[in-house]
Design an enzyme around this catalytic site. Structure first.
Site, PDB file in Angstrom:
ATOM      1  N   LYS A 183       0.872  -1.066  -0.032  1.00 23.26           N
ATOM      2  CA  LYS A 183       0.255   0.032   0.118  1.00 23.26           C
ATOM      3  C   LYS A 183       0.894   1.107  -0.074  1.00 23.26           C
ATOM      4  O   LYS A 183       1.763   1.475   0.977  1.00 23.26           O
ATOM      5  CB  LYS A 183      -0.692  -0.177   1.202  1.00 23.26           C
ATOM      6  CG  LYS A 183      -1.578   1.306   1.746  1.00 23.26           C
ATOM      7  CD  LYS A 183      -2.438   1.911   0.477  1.00 23.26           C
ATOM      8  CE  LYS A 183      -3.303   3.164   0.792  1.00 23.26           C
ATOM      9  NZ  LYS A 183      -2.126   4.388   0.907  1.00 23.26           N
ATOM     10  N   GLY A 240       4.885   3.732  10.285  1.00 19.02           N
ATOM     11  CA  GLY A 240       4.209   4.973  10.471  1.00 19.02           C
ATOM     12  C   GLY A 240       3.529   5.330  11.792  1.00 19.02           C
ATOM     13  O   GLY A 240       4.404   4.882  12.630  1.00 19.02           O
ATOM     14  N   GLU A 264       5.413  -0.888  13.259  1.00 24.66           N
ATOM     15  CA  GLU A 264       6.516  -0.081  13.883  1.00 24.66           C
ATOM     16  C   GLU A 264       6.156   1.146  14.147  1.00 24.66           C
ATOM     17  O   GLU A 264       5.814   1.638  12.980  1.00 24.66           O
ATOM     18  CB  GLU A 264       7.848  -0.278  13.058  1.00 24.66           C
ATOM     19  CG  GLU A 264       8.147  -1.643  12.914  1.00 24.66           C
ATOM     20  CD  GLU A 264       9.010  -2.302  14.075  1.00 24.66           C
ATOM     21  OE1 GLU A 264       9.497  -1.474  14.802  1.00 24.66           O
ATOM     22  OE2 GLU A 264       9.093  -3.455  14.329  1.00 24.66           O
ATOM     23  N   CYS A 301      11.954   8.629  13.159  1.00 23.10           N
ATOM     24  CA  CYS A 301      11.154   7.818  14.136  1.00 23.10           C
ATOM     25  C   CYS A 301      12.031   7.596  15.621  1.00 23.10           C
ATOM     26  O   CYS A 301      11.720   7.357  16.761  1.00 23.10           O
ATOM     27  CB  CYS A 301      10.610   6.631  13.909  1.00 23.10           C
ATOM     28  SG  CYS A 301      11.848   5.555  12.993  1.00 23.10           S
TER      29      CYS A 301
HETATM   30  P1  NAP Z   1       1.161   7.058   8.663  1.00 20.28           P
HETATM   31  O1  NAP Z   1       0.155   8.402   8.337  1.00 20.28           O
HETATM   32  O2  NAP Z   1       0.414   6.352   9.783  1.00 20.28           O
HETATM   33  O3  NAP Z   1       0.884   6.249   7.501  1.00 20.28           O
HETATM   34  C1  NAP Z   1       1.384   5.019   7.013  1.00 20.28           C
HETATM   35  C2  NAP Z   1       0.766   4.374   6.143  1.00 20.28           C
HETATM   36  O4  NAP Z   1      -0.594   3.734   6.683  1.00 20.28           O
HETATM   37  C3  NAP Z   1       0.253   4.962   4.954  1.00 20.28           C
HETATM   38  O5  NAP Z   1       0.188   4.096   3.698  1.00 20.28           O
HETATM   39  C4  NAP Z   1      -1.267   5.192   5.319  1.00 20.28           C
HETATM   40  O6  NAP Z   1      -2.234   5.356   4.347  1.00 20.28           O
HETATM   41  C5  NAP Z   1      -1.424   4.014   6.313  1.00 20.28           C
HETATM   42  N1  NAP Z   1      -2.641   4.280   7.115  1.00 20.28           N
HETATM   43  C6  NAP Z   1      -2.411   5.069   8.188  1.00 20.28           C
HETATM   44  N2  NAP Z   1      -3.612   5.008   9.007  1.00 20.28           N
HETATM   45  C7  NAP Z   1      -4.505   4.006   8.514  1.00 20.28           C
HETATM   46  C8  NAP Z   1      -5.902   3.517   8.673  1.00 20.28           C
HETATM   47  N3  NAP Z   1      -6.474   4.152   9.543  1.00 20.28           N
HETATM   48  N4  NAP Z   1      -6.375   2.699   7.868  1.00 20.28           N
HETATM   49  C9  NAP Z   1      -5.584   2.464   6.640  1.00 20.28           C
HETATM   50  N5  NAP Z   1      -4.579   2.711   6.365  1.00 20.28           N
HETATM   51  C10 NAP Z   1      -3.851   3.619   7.299  1.00 20.28           C
HETATM   52  O7  NAP Z   1       2.480   7.409   8.847  1.00 20.28           O
HETATM   53  P2  NAP Z   1       3.512   8.634   8.244  1.00 20.28           P
HETATM   54  O8  NAP Z   1       2.754   9.856   8.411  1.00 20.28           O
HETATM   55  O9  NAP Z   1       3.808   8.097   7.097  1.00 20.28           O
HETATM   56  O10 NAP Z   1       4.844   8.473   9.048  1.00 20.28           O
HETATM   57  C11 NAP Z   1       4.935   9.406  10.311  1.00 20.28           C
HETATM   58  C12 NAP Z   1       5.002   8.431  11.459  1.00 20.28           C
HETATM   59  O11 NAP Z   1       5.688   7.193  11.077  1.00 20.28           O
HETATM   60  C13 NAP Z   1       5.846   9.122  12.768  1.00 20.28           C
HETATM   61  O12 NAP Z   1       4.766   8.860  13.825  1.00 20.28           O
HETATM   62  C14 NAP Z   1       7.294   8.128  12.814  1.00 20.28           C
HETATM   63  O13 NAP Z   1       7.572   8.281  14.024  1.00 20.28           O
HETATM   64  C15 NAP Z   1       6.742   6.918  12.273  1.00 20.28           C
HETATM   65  N6  NAP Z   1       7.719   6.141  11.852  1.00 20.28           N
HETATM   66  C16 NAP Z   1       8.094   4.925  12.280  1.00 20.28           C
HETATM   67  C17 NAP Z   1       9.095   4.217  12.128  1.00 20.28           C
HETATM   68  C18 NAP Z   1       9.472   2.911  12.656  1.00 20.28           C
HETATM   69  O14 NAP Z   1      10.528   2.332  12.257  1.00 20.28           O
HETATM   70  N7  NAP Z   1       8.971   2.782  13.765  1.00 20.28           N
HETATM   71  C19 NAP Z   1       9.805   4.789  10.624  1.00 20.28           C
HETATM   72  C20 NAP Z   1       9.354   5.924  10.130  1.00 20.28           C
HETATM   73  C21 NAP Z   1       8.564   6.471  10.496  1.00 20.28           C
HETATM   74  P3  NAP Z   1      -2.206   6.894   3.566  1.00 20.28           P
HETATM   75  O15 NAP Z   1      -1.015   7.141   2.701  1.00 20.28           O
HETATM   76  O16 NAP Z   1      -3.481   6.561   2.687  1.00 20.28           O
HETATM   77  O17 NAP Z   1      -2.250   7.791   4.583  1.00 20.28           O
END
Ligand code: NAP
Length: 526
Positions: A183, A240, A264, A301
């Site tokens: 996705k 994410g 993660e 992150c």
């Molecule tokens: P995000 O908004 O959660 O998006 C990640 C993916 O999940 C996207 O493809 C998004 O789709 C999908 N998604 C989110 N909520 C969803 C739901 N309720 N239902 C279905 N699909 C959903 O994350 P982000 O803004 O890209 O990244 C920022 C965050 O990631 C920060 O909190 C950061 O700390 C964290 N992060 C963590 C790591 C790690 O390794 N732990 C690494 C990098 C970043 P859409 O594209 O359609 O919105």
């Protein structure tokens, strides 16, 4: 370069429904690219193709799977300049960082290539038969890891290559023998389509089954939900936000057949500054932490979001040095408008809290995220659990504890983290042994005198941690151990040699390390 804006379903492009706009502008054209929104029907087609592909892909010899992964690196390298240019438009990240991230992505793929070539990762265990055993003969029993099946992967916006379409999640699943349905993040759909085509092309060139890889585009959450709830999907990898990861995890556990979700998520990565070290190196530590906190507009992150110390002349000096360094740190444009909006909202909320004092803010133009630092007493910090929430961006909360007891008490209350760091010299290490024991329960990676940003891609790396850092603290999403998320052990009892996988055959044709009757050996069995 042609961008279709459609879904990549195995070797075919498929239309979706509706459309959304990319921030990237088409070459020689002022109009943006448009992408079709992936639908439940697209997800269903991808899942069916992937299930058929799995029947073939899981049996493909490792040597051929290796060729597929190597071909992905060649395809990515062949369009590296276009990828960097597009990702720069879509994410506002600078060219050197994006080039470096492509290198990192290729290194990640090579790590799995080498793991597969070496072969012992399958954890082959053999207990040989003993027909003479009394009162009953003992059968030949052996086990090894096998792929879980069709895997759904979600990538984050902040790493358009390394945690995206051909990032560690996708590659570890493909290396394990699982087809992937990816996705794409709406923040970089052009980059995603281009990298998706690289994987599809590599699959074709190396004779992989149609459906081993698919990519679904979408700005709404509908296709993601359809993916996680699809009965043919057997595992989910997610990188994410906490909100996104938890929502998908909750959906997965409500399925008729629950499946593992390796999400993660975010982290505030507490940093403890112990007194002797702080007295010796306040200037260096302040500069290092400001650089780590503001690098990439704080969009990591592993960003050090909470910095803790005890009240002393050295802590006063540290605050002064932190203020000086932050005043010179520049902000920047964030990855997406949604992320920028959340950051602004978070800063307003922190400014409104009575318990926090604004230490300083950095430089920055309009429409950019400006770095911030706040100071709070240990007593007020313990009272407010919301201060442990991640504000994705260049902001840190500096906590001043009254004494060792309060610092330890705070450490006890820390929720699960990707990392925890301690700055300490030899005296501190001896005096604060309890703190290290506490932190071991709180984070996936604990470090001394290192900044948390900059995750090495190695065999020993753990990029994970207790909830809410992840939904499964037993695993990692970075490093070679990430492959184990997409496998399960299968035991073969009393099987004839011809039916056993090569990894478990008596003569050990692959020459891998195996545990035979409790001893590690590469020897065959007579
Ligand atoms: P995000 O908004 O959660 O998006 C990640 C993916 O999940 C996207 O493809 C998004 O789709 C999908 N998604 C989110 N909520 C969803 C739901 N309720 N239902 C279905 N699909 C959903 O994350 P982000 O803004 O890209 O990244 C920022 C965050 O990631 C920060 O909190 C950061 O700390 C964290 N992060 C963590 C790591 C790690 O390794 N732990 C690494 C990098 C970043 P859409 O594209 O359609 O919105």
């Amino acid at each position: 370069m042609k961008i279709t804006g459609k879904q990549i379903i195995g070797y075919a492009n498929q239309s979706g429904a509706g459309s959304f706009k990319s921030v990237a502008i088409a070459d020689n054209n002022s109009a943006p690219y448009f992408f079709e929104e992936g639908t439940a029907a697209n997800v269903d087609e991808a899942a069916r193709k992937a299930t058929e592909a799995f029947k073939v892909y899981k049996l493909i010899p490792t040597t051929v799977r290796v060729k597929f992964l190597e071909a992905i690196t060649s395809e990515i390298n062949s369009i590296r300049e276009v990828l960097v240019a597009m990702a720069q438009q879509e994410t506002h990240l600078p060219q050197p960082r994006l080039n470096g991230e492509i290198d990192r992505t290729i290194n990640q793929i090579n790590l799995f290539v080498n793991l597969l070539k070496e072969g012992s990762w399958v954890n082959a265990i053999i207990d040989t038969a003993n027909p003479q055993r009394q009162p009953l003969p003992k059968p030949h029993i052996c086990q090894m890891l096998k792929p879980l099946g069709v895997t759904a992967i979600f990538g984050a916006s902040n790493f358009p290559f390394a945690f995206s379409v051909a990032g560690g999640d996708t590659i570890s699943a493909l290396a394990a023998g699982c087809p992937v349905i990816y996705k794409a993040h709406f923040g970089h759909p052009v980059t995603s389509e281009l990298v998706g085509n690289c994987i599809a092309e590599a699959a074709k060139k190396t004779g992989m089954p149609d459906g081993v890889f698919s990519l679904i585009q979408g700005k709404t959450t509908e296709s993601g939900k359809a993916l996680v709830t699809h009965p043919l999907v057997k595992a989910v990898g997610f990188t994410g936000s906490l909100a996104g990861g938890k929502a998908l995890f909750d959906l997965a556990v409500k399925r008729d057949e629950p499946i593992p979700v390796y999400a993660e998520m975010g982290s505030v990565n507490p940093v403890f500054l112990l007194p002797d070290k702080l007295e010796d190196e306040a200037v260096t530590i302040a500069k290092t932490l400001v650089a780590s906190n503001t690098m990439g507009v704080g969009q990591f992150c592993t960003n050090p979001g909470i910095i803790l110390m005890m009240r002393s002349p050295a802590s006063e000096e540290f605050l002064a040095q932190y203020e000086t360094a932050l005043a010179e740190a520049a902000g920047g444009k964030m990855l997406t408008d949604v992320i920028a909006g959340s950051y602004d909202k978070g800063i307003k909320q922190l400014k409104s809290l009575q318990s926090l004092k604004l230490l300083c803010s950095g430089a920055g133009e309009e429409n950019t995220a400006i770095p911030h630092a706040f100071v709070v007493s240990g007593e007020d910090f313990i009272k407010d659990k919301t201060l442990f929430e991640e504000h994705f961006g260049p902001v840190a909360i500096l906590v001043i504890a009254d004494d060792t007891k309060q610092l330890t008490e705070i450490a006890e209350t820390i929720p699960g983290q990707l990392t925890a760091s301690v700055w300490a010299n030899q005296n501190d290490v001896t005096e604060f042994e309890d703190l290290f024991n506490i932190l071991e329960e709180k984070a996936g990676r604990i470090m001394i005198n290192n900044a948390p940003t900059g995750v090495e891609v190695t065999h020993a790396m753990i990029h994970g941690g207790p909830f809410p850092a992840t939904t499964d603290s037993r695993t990692t999403s970075v490093g070679s151990q990430a492959i184990y998320r997409f496998t399960r052990p299968v035991c073969f009892q009393n099987y004839p040699q011809q039916l056993l996988p090569a990894e478990l055959q008596n003569d050990n044709p692959l020459g891998i390390w195996r545990k035979v009757d409790g001893e590690m050996t590469k020897n065959g069995i007579a």
